[in-house]
Design an enzyme around this catalytic site. Structure first.
Site, short mmCIF file in Angstrom:
data_model
loop_
_atom_site.label_atom_id
_atom_site.label_comp_id
_atom_site.label_asym_id
_atom_site.label_seq_id
_atom_site.Cartn_x
_atom_site.Cartn_y
_atom_site.Cartn_z
N GLY A 59 -54.94 -53.98 -50.39
CA GLY A 59 -54.77 -53.28 -51.65
C GLY A 59 -55.44 -54.03 -52.79
O GLY A 59 -56.49 -54.69 -52.62
N SER A 60 -54.82 -54.01 -53.94
CA SER A 60 -55.44 -54.55 -55.15
C SER A 60 -55.56 -56.06 -55.16
O SER A 60 -56.23 -56.62 -56.03
CB SER A 60 -54.65 -54.08 -56.39
OG SER A 60 -54.78 -52.69 -56.54
#
Length: 236
Positions: free
Chosen positions: A4-5
């Site tokens: 993810g981020s």
């Protein structure tokens, strides 16, 4: 798991080192990102967007659109090369049995492991830019790469300091594996670090943890999101 981020500071560094971006370059986040000729949009975490965004803001507010466009502008081959240099897609070399290599997304990997999904599409590159899609990393790989941002060097993690062949033998140090530079530019590493510090101590996504802190933290949040949807449909 998909990173993810948490992958964004590393892609930001790759964008700087590859010459694709300068730290002060800005893109406009309107809340949805579209590939030319496609109705399916890729969303930001804020429905109305984040406005004009440079590298530091892209980290501390975790602006998806910045990384959608950065990944496309770099191209998947260049993204792969830099991410491999940061230790993804291969074991870290830690002195423990059973370590897995994870998945660094690429056209070659998709052709070999997901051929029913067709060729590599621009949309695959878009979501690779925010750590989703085919990505799979271990927590140790993320720790290794994040440590590289902090020190400037990618080092193999290890547990064993000394060994000996029997109880009467002397202890002998286990040599460390060679390390390599994350970047040749201290200024690029500093820009990424400033974005991560602002995640906690500025106007970022982790300001809720700074109360009572007596020291400075460089951080990056990561969440699982639905990023692709048709049109401008609202998403809770």
């Amino acid at each position: 798991v998909a990173p993810g981020s948490t992958i964004k500071p590393l892609l930001a560094l790759a964008g700087l080192d590859s010459g694709t971006r300068r730290a002060e370059d800005k893109i406009l986040s309107t809340g949805m990102f579209y590939l030319p000729g496609q109705k399916r949009g890729y969303g930001d975490s804020h429905r109305g967007g984040h406005g004009w965004t440079d590298l530091r803001k892209s980290i501390y507010q975790s602006v998806n659109t910045y990384y959608y466009k950065l990944a496309l502008d770099m191209g998947i081959d260049k993204v792969d090369a830099y991410m491999a240099n940061y230790g993804f897609g291969r074991p870290t070399g830690v002195d423990l049995a059973g370590e897995i290599e994870g998945i660094l997304p690429s056209p070659a990997w998709k052709a070999a492991h997901a051929p029913k999904q067709g060729k590599w599409y621009p949309g695959d590159t878009v979501i690779t830019g925010i750590g989703q899609g085919f990505w799979k990393v271990t927590p140790l790989q993320l720790a290794q790469a994040t440590g590289g941002l902090a020190s400037g060097w990618l080092r193999a993690p290890h547990l064993v300091k000394d060994t000996r062949s029997n109880f009467d033998a002397p202890w002998r140090p286990v040599p460390l594996k060679p390390a390599h530079r994350m970047s040749d530019s201290p200024a690029h590493l500093q820009a990424v670090t400033e974005g991560m510090v602002a995640t906690v101590h500025g106007y970022g996504t982790a300001t809720n943890i700074r109360a009572g802190l007596t020291y400075t933290i460089a951080s990056k949040t990561g969440t699982a999101q639905v990023v692709s949807r048709r049109g401008n449909a609202a998403l809770n």
